[in-house]
Motif scaffolding. Sequence first.
Motif, PDB file in Angstrom:
ATOM      1  N   LEU A 157      -0.858  -0.975 -12.410  1.00 25.99           N
ATOM      2  CA  LEU A 157      -1.667  -0.282 -11.409  1.00 25.99           C
ATOM      3  C   LEU A 157      -1.018   1.045 -11.017  1.00 25.99           C
ATOM      4  CD1 LEU A 157      -4.116  -0.446  -9.447  1.00 25.99           C
ATOM      5  CD2 LEU A 157      -2.565  -1.487  -7.791  1.00 25.99           C
ATOM      6  N   ILE A 165      -2.905   4.676 -11.901  1.00 20.33           N
ATOM      7  CA  ILE A 165      -3.304   5.572 -10.809  1.00 20.33           C
ATOM      8  C   ILE A 165      -2.546   6.895 -10.909  1.00 20.33           C
ATOM      9  CG2 ILE A 165      -3.306   5.907  -8.310  1.00 20.33           C
ATOM     10  CD1 ILE A 165      -3.802   2.966  -7.951  1.00 20.33           C
ATOM     11  N   SER A 199      -2.455  -6.123  -0.421  1.00 19.86           N
ATOM     12  CA  SER A 199      -2.326  -4.797   0.180  1.00 19.86           C
ATOM     13  C   SER A 199      -3.403  -4.656   1.242  1.00 19.86           C
ATOM     14  CB  SER A 199      -2.474  -3.710  -0.890  1.00 19.86           C
ATOM     15  OG  SER A 199      -3.810  -3.679  -1.364  1.00 19.86           O
ATOM     16  N   ALA A 206       0.830  -1.215   0.000  1.00 17.10           N
ATOM     17  CA  ALA A 206       0.000   0.000   0.000  1.00 17.10           C
ATOM     18  C   ALA A 206       0.859   1.258   0.000  1.00 17.10           C
ATOM     19  CB  ALA A 206      -0.932  -0.017   1.213  1.00 17.10           C
ATOM     20  N   GLY A 219      -7.409  -4.218  -8.203  1.00 11.91           N
ATOM     21  CA  GLY A 219      -6.194  -3.716  -7.585  1.00 11.91           C
ATOM     22  C   GLY A 219      -5.085  -4.750  -7.571  1.00 11.91           C
ATOM     23  N   THR A 227      -7.616   5.187  -3.434  1.00 10.82           N
ATOM     24  CA  THR A 227      -7.974   4.727  -4.775  1.00 10.82           C
ATOM     25  C   THR A 227      -7.577   3.267  -4.975  1.00 10.82           C
ATOM     26  OG1 THR A 227      -7.701   6.958  -5.678  1.00 10.82           O
ATOM     27  CG2 THR A 227      -7.641   5.134  -7.242  1.00 10.82           C
ATOM     28  N   GLU A 228      -6.374   2.909  -4.520  1.00 15.87           N
ATOM     29  CA  GLU A 228      -5.921   1.528  -4.649  1.00 15.87           C
ATOM     30  C   GLU A 228      -6.810   0.585  -3.847  1.00 15.87           C
ATOM     31  OE1 GLU A 228      -4.356  -2.120  -3.473  1.00 15.87           O
ATOM     32  OE2 GLU A 228      -4.254  -0.442  -2.061  1.00 15.87           O
ATOM     33  N   VAL A 238       2.633   1.631  -3.410  1.00 15.21           N
ATOM     34  CA  VAL A 238       1.709   2.159  -4.413  1.00 15.21           C
ATOM     35  C   VAL A 238       1.503   3.653  -4.205  1.00 15.21           C
ATOM     36  CG1 VAL A 238      -0.684   2.105  -5.230  1.00 15.21           C
ATOM     37  CG2 VAL A 238       0.545  -0.028  -4.830  1.00 15.21           C
ATOM     38  N   SER A 270      -9.002  -2.437  -5.333  1.00 15.34           N
ATOM     39  CA  SER A 270      -8.851  -3.789  -4.791  1.00 15.34           C
ATOM     40  C   SER A 270     -10.196  -4.351  -4.351  1.00 15.34           C
ATOM     41  CB  SER A 270      -7.867  -3.783  -3.621  1.00 15.34           C
ATOM     42  OG  SER A 270      -6.578  -3.415  -4.040  1.00 15.34           O
TER      43      SER A 270
END
Length: 282
Positions: free
Chosen positions: A147, A151, A233, A83, A226, A216-217, A86, A221
């Motif tokens: 990803l 993003i 994550s 997380a 995701g 957002t991730e 990302v 997910s």
Amino acid sequence: MTARSELGRRWRGHRMAVACGAVLAVVVVACAFGPLVAGAFGIDATTIDTALGAAPPSRAHWFGTDALGRDMLVRVMIGGRIAILVGVIATAIATVIGVTYGAIAAYAGGRVDNLMMRVVDALYGSPAVVLLIVVMAITGARSLGALLAWIGAISWLTTARITRGQVLALRDREFVEAARALGASPGRILARHVLPSAAGPVIGYATLVVPQVMITEAFLSFLGLGVQAPLASWGTLVTEGSSQIVVYPWLLVVPGAVMAIAILALTFLGDGVRDALDPRAR
């Protein structure tokens, strides 16, 4: 008083940001080194113990275990690595795109500036996350690299506007005119003179983009778009726990609480960094 000491004074004056910075540091260090420490005691995130199954938090497993008997504490720490990775890398991508786009638009001015900013306005009017979902569904891209790129590609619009505003305020200053008179190219003027002077507000906003990217991730997910297995994550852990909350509530509460703490800490930290770097934002 030097600029550095003044910056430190403004930073220390934002007590909530200082406290949240300490909390975030603990979370980052735990995610980075916690799995290694747990591994020294024979606990990891992959060992399956079906006989143990989903056990509630205990002295042996502080955050409990999932339905396959895997330790949730280690899974949450490893999920935090993904997380945070990302959030940081996608924010860096968005910042590079936004700074480049906004600086070129502002320095070029005239019709070029007008056209480029109308493109930003048009993108603002479209639902970026929905567009991202459609693009990812069409392309079938599920890798971590894809990803991060997607993003980052939807998160640069506000950075471009902030950079444009800063460059517009600086492009006619005396030191810029002096650089032009000495024959410096537009690219050199932007890179060596204008953008360093505009870095404060941009960096301050970038720290606020990180928690937005993490949210957002997590949302992607939750939709299955995701981070893909075997990676996990905080978003995927929350998704897994949401389907079992009635029977095993800790599977949702634990990763959800850790993710919420980290995002809140990042948000307050971003406020403090923005205020310290740009006192006019107070």
